[in-house]
Design a protein around this motif. Structure first.
Motif, PDB file in Angstrom:
ATOM      1  N   THR A 227       0.814  -1.223   0.000  1.00  0.00           N
ATOM      2  CA  THR A 227       0.000   0.000   0.000  1.00  0.00           C
ATOM      3  C   THR A 227       0.848   1.275   0.000  1.00  0.00           C
ATOM      4  N   ARG A 228       0.226   2.328  -0.522  1.00  0.00           N
ATOM      5  CA  ARG A 228       0.887   3.640  -0.571  1.00  0.00           C
ATOM      6  C   ARG A 228       0.054   4.730   0.106  1.00  0.00           C
ATOM      7  N   ARG A 229      -1.135   4.363   0.547  1.00  0.00           N
ATOM      8  CA  ARG A 229      -2.017   5.321   1.232  1.00  0.00           C
ATOM      9  C   ARG A 229      -2.753   4.559   2.326  1.00  0.00           C
ATOM     10  N   THR A 230      -3.053   5.228   3.439  1.00  0.00           N
ATOM     11  CA  THR A 230      -3.660   4.550   4.582  1.00  0.00           C
ATOM     12  C   THR A 230      -4.880   5.318   5.071  1.00  0.00           C
ATOM     13  N   LEU A 231      -5.989   4.587   5.242  1.00  0.00           N
ATOM     14  CA  LEU A 231      -7.196   5.117   5.867  1.00  0.00           C
ATOM     15  C   LEU A 231      -7.314   4.466   7.236  1.00  0.00           C
ATOM     16  N   GLU A 232      -7.378   5.269   8.284  1.00  0.00           N
ATOM     17  CA  GLU A 232      -7.495   4.736   9.640  1.00  0.00           C
ATOM     18  C   GLU A 232      -8.883   5.023  10.191  1.00  0.00           C
ATOM     19  N   LEU A 233      -9.597   3.960  10.573  1.00  0.00           N
ATOM     20  CA  LEU A 233     -10.915   4.091  11.192  1.00  0.00           C
ATOM     21  C   LEU A 233     -10.759   3.835  12.687  1.00  0.00           C
ATOM     22  N   GLU A 234     -10.939   4.872  13.484  1.00  0.00           N
ATOM     23  CA  GLU A 234     -10.745   4.766  14.927  1.00  0.00           C
ATOM     24  C   GLU A 234     -11.582   5.830  15.621  1.00  0.00           C
ATOM     25  N   ASN A 235     -12.146   5.447  16.759  1.00  0.00           N
ATOM     26  CA  ASN A 235     -12.976   6.386  17.525  1.00  0.00           C
ATOM     27  C   ASN A 235     -14.073   6.994  16.663  1.00  0.00           C
ATOM     28  N   CYS A 236     -14.696   6.178  15.821  1.00  0.00           N
ATOM     29  CA  CYS A 236     -15.859   6.541  14.979  1.00  0.00           C
ATOM     30  C   CYS A 236     -15.511   7.452  13.813  1.00  0.00           C
ATOM     31  N   ARG A 237     -14.246   7.823  13.665  1.00  0.00           N
ATOM     32  CA  ARG A 237     -13.849   8.747  12.605  1.00  0.00           C
ATOM     33  C   ARG A 237     -12.811   8.116  11.697  1.00  0.00           C
ATOM     34  N   LEU A 238     -12.711   8.665  10.473  1.00  0.00           N
ATOM     35  CA  LEU A 238     -11.727   8.184   9.523  1.00  0.00           C
ATOM     36  C   LEU A 238     -10.711   9.275   9.232  1.00  0.00           C
ATOM     37  N   GLN A 239      -9.429   8.925   9.358  1.00  0.00           N
ATOM     38  CA  GLN A 239      -8.334   9.835   9.030  1.00  0.00           C
ATOM     39  C   GLN A 239      -7.555   9.258   7.858  1.00  0.00           C
ATOM     40  N   GLU A 240      -7.090  10.132   6.975  1.00  0.00           N
ATOM     41  CA  GLU A 240      -6.333   9.687   5.806  1.00  0.00           C
ATOM     42  C   GLU A 240      -4.875  10.094   5.932  1.00  0.00           C
ATOM     43  N   TYR A 241      -3.978   9.189   5.518  1.00  0.00           N
ATOM     44  CA  TYR A 241      -2.538   9.429   5.566  1.00  0.00           C
ATOM     45  C   TYR A 241      -1.951   9.077   4.201  1.00  0.00           C
TER      46      TYR A 241
END
Length: 645
Positions: A227-241
């Motif tokens: 992978t080259r991009r990461t979506l993190e789902l935590e604490n009901c929210r999604l953050q993109e890296y």
């Protein structure tokens, strides 16, 4: 410019009053390689099911562009009575339909001859164009490439899917979607049932995959490779890296540090303002105080960044760690009269951490079952130190009682008071009513945490672990790594978790072509050594820790100073001298047995003794060669040290 395939905006999912996630938004473009990560229970699989319309979202919008084709490989699946080959060809249902129609039209055109209608010819041209555009002529070769890459033989392709295990069925589903090559391929824990060889093949395949890939995985090595991009789902929210796994970890730490600093700075400013208002609200500066109160009322207050509670634990100090913890001497292991492996030998020393690798079916779990006496060797000897206190972690959690409550598993299974058991369970993230759940109702991750806690309470000085991180999320895996790395006793580990092996292993044992070979160091060093080898590696030898003639030539870590290298060589030299002494003692014992006429009454046993003698002699020669290499390098490094000038 890349073409967008999928856009998600403000997506939400609720279960009663509980928010699983809300405000989720992201895009996926053609050629994207995206990781979806987050703790167990955060809603990753539910989010994917919403994307595929297998579950209904409670808010937001999902837009698939230009009829984008999507393929999904779940952790489990249902299958009919088709063979593996027929199942893989389901990926080409439309192509097969076009091929069948082409054959029909070819026959009709051949019969009609010059009288074939323009409509018939036009339809034939259209169907053939569709078939060729879908790469229909490459269908068979692609099926063969993917099935072989994932470890299916030609004979297995003709077997019904129903005859395969759950893990093999998941591999079949994965193969079907790889054959189909949808524009967006969604994979949920694709490496769970793959050995390391198949995992590395899949990594290479996905890196070159022409479409987009969205992968849910706790396999950090795999995520870094693909992978080259990461979506993190935590604490009901999604953050993109904008990075793969390692980059995401670094970026997340920076974001968290920045958000915490901003929050604390705002809190200090609020406290100063409130103090000013309190001091001057009734005095000469009351007007200014009211103005500041108005500013404070309008202030958009930052939330304190949420830091998810992580599992933290350690193994207690061992009372005693014997020098020779466990030993296999010429062991053949198997079931009934069917050997899985033959004549393997190795030694696990006190305090040594050894990873056992090899393809599925090579016999890794059989080795562990022999070690814990669940199986008896067909031939050879398994020796466990009388001072060994063994703690076994089973991949299928056989050591847990599915019929009792979590709390009772510790109270009655480990002899703890209820209060002590609840405190310990809390440290392993069992909160509130979780302790009253029946063990059989726990998730895989919860069972893994409970099994690890029971091993800690056993006071073991020798951990025998079969895939201990399989069901754990990344945070829990890191806690296990930290504890195992600090463990003072011995570990024999079967795992596909390359991050874990890199972190803790002193030595790697690998089943290769039916033989067991030994490599010093961790997984990365083993891979580097394999890449450098130009000749076969000698099999592991009986009654001693394996030694390779080129073990002194292990790839050095970057930026290793001459002094550090010299110290490393000296430590290895000392260990090699000790191994030579042990092997020579073993040789003397073996020669006594060979000289005993009773040993030759059985021809097969006599032949085995001769083979053991030859292997041991070869190993001693190799160890002396290693000793000479190390001695020469130490002298060379001493001569280059300016302090010796």
């Amino acid at each position: 410019m890349s073409e967008i395939l999928l856009r998600v905006t403000d997506l939400a999912k609720y279960y009663g009053e509980r928010t699983l996630f809300a405000g989720v938004g992201f895009e996926i473009w053609r050629g994207d390689k995206v990781a979806l990560v987050g703790p167990n229970g955060a809603g990753k699989t539910t989010l994917v099911r919403c994307l595929l319309n297998d579950e209904t979202a409670d808010g937001g919008q999902i837009i698939w562009y230009r009829g984008c084709s999507a393929g999904y490989v779940a952790q489990t699946g249902e299958y009919g009575e088709r063979t593996v080959l027929e199942e893989l060809k389901q990926a080409y249902r439309d192509v097969l339909a076009w091929e069948a129609r082409m054959r029909e039209l070819e026959q009709q055109i051949a019969v009609a001859g010059e009288a074939a209608s323009a409509e018939m010819l036009a339809e034939y041209a259209d169907v053939m164009s569709r078939f060729e555009h879908a790469d229909g002529y490459a269908m068979d070769s692609r099926i063969r490439q993917v099935s072989q890459g994932l470890g299916f033989s030609e004979q297995e392709l003709s077997r019904p899917v129903a005859e395969f295990s759950g893990g093999q069925k998941t591999r079949i589903a994965l193969a079907r979607e790889l054959v189909r090559q949808p524009e967006l391929l969604i994979l949920d824990e694709p490496t769970n049932h793959l050995d390391l060889e198949r995992t590395e093949w899949l990594e290479g395949y996905l890196r070159e995959y022409p479409g987009a890939v969205l992968v849910i995985s706790h396999d950090r090595y795999f995520l870094d490779a693909v992978t080259r991009r990461t979506l993190e789902l935590e604490n009901c929210r999604l953050q993109e890296y904008a990075a793969g796994y390692s980059g995401y970890v670094a970026q997340k730490a920076e974001r968290l540090e920045s958000a915490l600093a901003a929050y604390e700075q705002q809190q200090e400013k609020i406290a100063e303002t409130e103090e000013y208002i309190r001091r001057y609200k009734a005095g000469i500066k009351s007007k200014q105080a009211r103005g500041r109160q108005s500013q404070l009322n309008r202030l958009e207050r930052l939330d304190r960044p949420e830091i998810r509670e992580a599992m933290q634990f350690f193994f207690p100090d061992c009372e005693e760690v014997p020098e020779r913890m466990a030993e296999f001497i010429g062991v053949t292991g198997g079931y009934g009269d069917r050997p899985v492996f033959e004549n393997i030998s190795f030694l696990v020393r006190g305090g040594e951490k050894v990873a056992l690798l090899g393809p599925n079916g090579a016999g890794k779990t059989t080795v562990l079952r022999l070690l814990i006496s669940e199986l008896q060797p067909l031939r050879g000897r398994v020796k466990l130190s009388p001072r060994a206190n063994l703690g076994y972690y089973a991949q299928e959690f056989e050591e847990l009682n599915d019929t009792v409550r979590v709390l009772d598993e510790l109270v009655y299974g480990c002899g703890l008071t209820e209060d002590r058991a609840r405190k310990l369970l809390g440290r392993f993230l069992f909160r509130g009513d979780d302790v009253f759940k029946t063990v059989g109702d726990l998730s895989g991750g919860e069972k893994a945490r409970l099994a690890i806690l029971k091993i800690i309470l056993s006071g073991a000085n020798f951990l025998v672990m079969d895939e201990p991180t399989n069901h754990l999320d990344i945070s829990a895996r890191e806690a296990v790594e930290e504890a195992m790395d600090a463990f003072p006793g011995s570990i024999l580990l079967v795992s596909h978790d390359r991050y874990l092996i890199d972190r803790i292993a002193d030595r790697v044992l690998v089943f290769e072509s039916g033989e067991l070979h030994s490599y010093p160091g961790n997984y990365s060093e083993y891979k580097a050594a394999r890449a450098m080898l130009t000749e076969p590696v000698a099999p592991v030898v009986p009654t001693a820790a394996p030694v390779k003639a080129k073990s002194a030539e292990r790839p050095e870590k970057k930026n290793t100073s001459p002094l550090k290298r010299r110290q490393d060589c000296q430590r290895q030299l000392t260990r090699t001298e000790k191994e030579i002494g042990e092997m020579e003692a073993a040789m003397a014992e073996l020669e006594c047995r060979i000289n005993d006429p009773a040993s030759h009454e059985d021809p097969a046993r006599s032949r085995q003794l001769g083979e053991e003698h030859e292997r041991l002699r070869t190993a001693i020669d190799a160890a002396y060669q290693t000793w000479e290499i190390l001695s020469s390098e130490i002298e060379s490094l001493a001569g280059s040290d300016p302090r010796n000038g």
